[in-house]
Write a protein that holds these residues in place. Sequence first.
Motif, mmCIF file in Angstrom:
data_model
loop_
_atom_site.group_PDB
_atom_site.id
_atom_site.type_symbol
_atom_site.label_atom_id
_atom_site.label_comp_id
_atom_site.label_asym_id
_atom_site.label_seq_id
_atom_site.Cartn_x
_atom_site.Cartn_y
_atom_site.Cartn_z
ATOM 1 N N ASP A 608 9.061 -116.890 91.139
ATOM 2 C CA ASP A 608 9.824 -116.265 92.219
ATOM 3 C C ASP A 608 9.242 -115.037 92.693
ATOM 4 O O ASP A 608 9.406 -115.032 94.124
ATOM 5 C CB ASP A 608 11.346 -116.057 91.714
ATOM 6 N N GLY A 609 8.801 -114.025 92.078
ATOM 7 C CA GLY A 609 8.227 -112.797 92.501
ATOM 8 C C GLY A 609 7.174 -113.032 93.521
ATOM 9 O O GLY A 609 7.162 -112.382 94.817
ATOM 10 N N PHE A 610 6.056 -113.763 93.091
ATOM 11 C CA PHE A 610 5.062 -114.176 93.917
ATOM 12 C C PHE A 610 5.272 -114.929 95.201
ATOM 13 O O PHE A 610 4.858 -114.727 96.187
ATOM 14 C CB PHE A 610 3.725 -114.832 93.162
ATOM 15 N N LEU A 611 6.281 -115.904 95.312
ATOM 16 C CA LEU A 611 6.643 -116.757 96.203
ATOM 17 C C LEU A 611 7.292 -115.783 97.237
ATOM 18 O O LEU A 611 7.140 -116.101 98.498
ATOM 19 C CB LEU A 611 7.548 -117.581 95.826
ATOM 20 N N ARG A 612 8.069 -114.815 96.868
ATOM 21 C CA ARG A 612 8.804 -113.936 97.763
ATOM 22 C C ARG A 612 7.858 -112.761 98.156
ATOM 23 O O ARG A 612 7.952 -112.658 99.740
ATOM 24 C CB ARG A 612 9.719 -112.843 96.863
ATOM 25 N N ILE A 613 6.702 -112.680 97.799
ATOM 26 C CA ILE A 613 5.621 -111.595 98.212
ATOM 27 C C ILE A 613 4.941 -112.659 99.318
ATOM 28 O O ILE A 613 4.448 -112.217 100.314
ATOM 29 C CB ILE A 613 4.586 -111.206 97.220
ATOM 30 N N LEU A 614 4.701 -113.962 98.936
ATOM 31 C CA LEU A 614 3.862 -114.671 99.972
ATOM 32 C C LEU A 614 4.633 -114.846 101.115
ATOM 33 O O LEU A 614 4.123 -114.981 102.211
ATOM 34 C CB LEU A 614 3.568 -116.076 99.058
ATOM 35 N N GLN A 615 5.882 -115.079 100.897
ATOM 36 C CA GLN A 615 6.599 -115.364 102.004
ATOM 37 C C GLN A 615 6.795 -114.235 103.008
ATOM 38 O O GLN A 615 6.616 -114.349 104.208
ATOM 39 C CB GLN A 615 8.217 -115.791 101.683
ATOM 40 N N GLU A 616 6.895 -112.978 102.317
ATOM 41 C CA GLU A 616 6.973 -111.648 103.032
ATOM 42 C C GLU A 616 5.860 -111.519 103.846
ATOM 43 O O GLU A 616 5.618 -110.990 104.803
ATOM 44 C CB GLU A 616 7.315 -110.617 102.385
ATOM 45 N N ASP A 617 4.800 -111.483 103.224
ATOM 46 C CA ASP A 617 3.352 -111.404 103.509
ATOM 47 C C ASP A 617 2.674 -112.207 104.742
ATOM 48 O O ASP A 617 1.791 -111.819 105.514
ATOM 49 C CB ASP A 617 2.276 -110.872 102.715
ATOM 50 N N TYR A 618 2.898 -113.433 104.211
ATOM 51 C CA TYR A 618 2.023 -114.553 104.892
ATOM 52 C C TYR A 618 3.181 -115.623 105.477
ATOM 53 O O TYR A 618 2.538 -116.638 106.008
ATOM 54 C CB TYR A 618 1.203 -115.318 103.912
#
Length: 815
Positions: A608-618
């Motif tokens: 969930d954390g990496f998906l949130r970063i991925l969504q925010e950054d990319y």
Amino acid sequence: MAYWQAAQILLGQSEDNIPLRQDAYEAKVLAEAKVDFYRLCYFYLYRFTLNYWLRDFAKAEHDAVQTRQYLAGGMGNIVEPLLYFYDSLTVLANPPESIAESEPGWQRMLDNQAKLKEWAHYAPMNYLNKWELVEAERYRVRGQILAAMDAYDRAIALAKEHQYLQEEALANELAARFYLAQRKTTVARAYLKEAHYCYMRWEASAKVEALETEFPHLREHVHLGGRSPESLSSRTTTSISTKLDALDLASVLKASQAIASEIYLDQLLATLMKILIENAGAQTGYLLLQTQNEWCIEATGCINNENVAVLQSIPPGRRGIKDHPLPTAIIHYVAHTLEGIVLEDAAQQGSFKNDPWITQHQTKSILCAPLLKQGSLTGIVYLENNLVTGAFNPQRIEMVNLLSTQAAISIDNARLLKQQAELNTSLQMEIAERERVKKERDRIITILEVSTDHIGLSDPGGTLLWANAFSRKKMGLSSSDDITQSRISDYYPEWVLKIIQQEGLPTAIRDGTWVGETAVFDKDGNEIPVSQMIIAHKTAEGSVEYFSTVMRDISALKAAEVEVRQLNAELEQRVMQRTAQLAAANKELEAFSYSVSHDLRAPLRAIDGFLRILQEDYGAQLDAEGNRCMKIVRDNAKRMGELIDDLLALSRTNRQEILPQLIYPNELIYKILKDMELELHGRQVEFEIADLPLCQADLSLLRQVWVNLLSNAIKYTRHRTQARIEIGFRVNSAEITYFVRDNGTGFDMRYADKLFGVFQRLHRDDEFEGTGIGLAIVQRILHRHGGRIWVEAAVDQGSIFYFTLPAICVLPPIP
């Protein structure tokens, strides 16, 4: 010719000129008739019946055989039933000791009776009295006294009713001979007198003379010459004497016979009253009889009234007859002196003119006469005529004199017959009661004998009096052994004897019964455990007459108790083992829960954390499809976390210790709804919450129940413009039932059994979110509290969830 000769002999003609019963005449008839069966049949029939009437039974038997031989000549006529009737009577006329039921004569009599009975069924007016008379004789021969009495009376009554005068006479004669054999002379005299009177009416002089020869006292009732009747005298010393030839002897005889013909007391009193009033020229009359040393009016009549009142023993001094007493002074005078009184003008002359009755009624003529039998006073007749003085002339007085003796005899006989009937009735009732008691006793003994319990009786000293078959078998006694030679102490262990003597017998004597567990020896000396009841049976004075006991073998019960104790011990051991295994399993489950809670959650948090970063950054660099796929991954990771949380919650419901406390459901519900304000935001939901009764449960677990049910109700009414949720209850003595009703989407009740399973859902995720574990948690919580849950629903009509909790002792009043 045979009929005419038989009639002449019965009418009293000498047999010197009538050859019917002579052997030579029989031979002559046989020679002349040859094969004329008609003539021979009637010849032997008339001679047969004549011989029976004259009590020549040997000749009668011979003629009966001959009549049967030529019976074909009289078939279809009166011959056959008469033959069977008199043939049976002839068989039974032999001495009882000489009649064996195995003999042909007895069987012939039974065959005759069977035919007469069949004819009596179709023509009772012709044959029933005949059948009854033969039955009476058969009962007499067999010694059935009471049955014979009844049958004689029925035969007489039927013959009289259907005007068979000769058979009425015969039945009375046979009944009289029966009573003479029983040494009941007084009753026999009454029947003899009736027989004598009937034979006179039939004009069978031969029978009348035969009876008078055999029983001379019968002449007294017919020949009025003999001793002069006692005269009546008035207090004015007027003496009256008349001669019999001045009277109408036919009237005297007719009146005497009418009185003699009545054998029942009530009918006799009525007949006597009518005859005395009519023949004496009286207006009114009273008949007094002595009952328990007191003179009482038993009948009263009036010349203008055909009915005679048969009263209920009213003393002459008591108001009851026309509201006035009779002149008791006259009654007492006649009773003490046994002399009659005739007053020609009672109100003006004599010593009784001041009597209150005479003064009040201004009575003119009075006749008061005693009814005497052999010098003993039987009754008193009191007659009045208020129209003229001197109404009772010498002829009328003499008529009363002549009738008074017959009246006294008839009254005595009727009273004796009444007493005999009452005694017979009493005896029959006593016999019937004894038979009933005997049958009841036999029935009880049969039940006791076949019982598989030990049942016995003993006297207060301990001697056995009786024991049933099962008990005798266990004691080693046969049915022929004398059980009274045995003592109770021989069949009980010492420790049991102490219990019986110190506790059992004293308690039974005091309270009537005692019940306890004891033991007895069997025939091999083994102790058999029994459940025993002792009953004390006492006399009317309260002393113990005997003891009874009932014992049931409880060996199997005792063995079962030992087995149960062993099973309980084994069960306790297994419970301890299972408890230890369960504790170990719970520890493993806790370790698994910890692992799920920590080890599985870590990867989910990373995803969930990496998906949130991925969504925010990319997210801006990805096209729409890429962002949609990334969102799906995040949503499923979130759902996976929810499933893990719900599984852990489900696991905790089985392991969490229940801490029951008193809970106010309304307070709990309002707090839960306050926490759900975000879910309710923007919704139009109407809540109707009843004043719910208190319950006892674990607060945190019960909160889960209400949270799940309320959140479901709110969730499934989401598509209703105006949602409505109702919370209510029902109460009975055992449990409280709460319910949550909504007007949401509902569901098909065919799938209701899946509703409380884990991961079972009835709607798609895109319709209504959820994991399908909430209701499973609710069900487990309620089961742990001793409750239950069920649902009622319909598609698009909402649902109602019911759940129960045990009722507590104090409940608030239902509004």
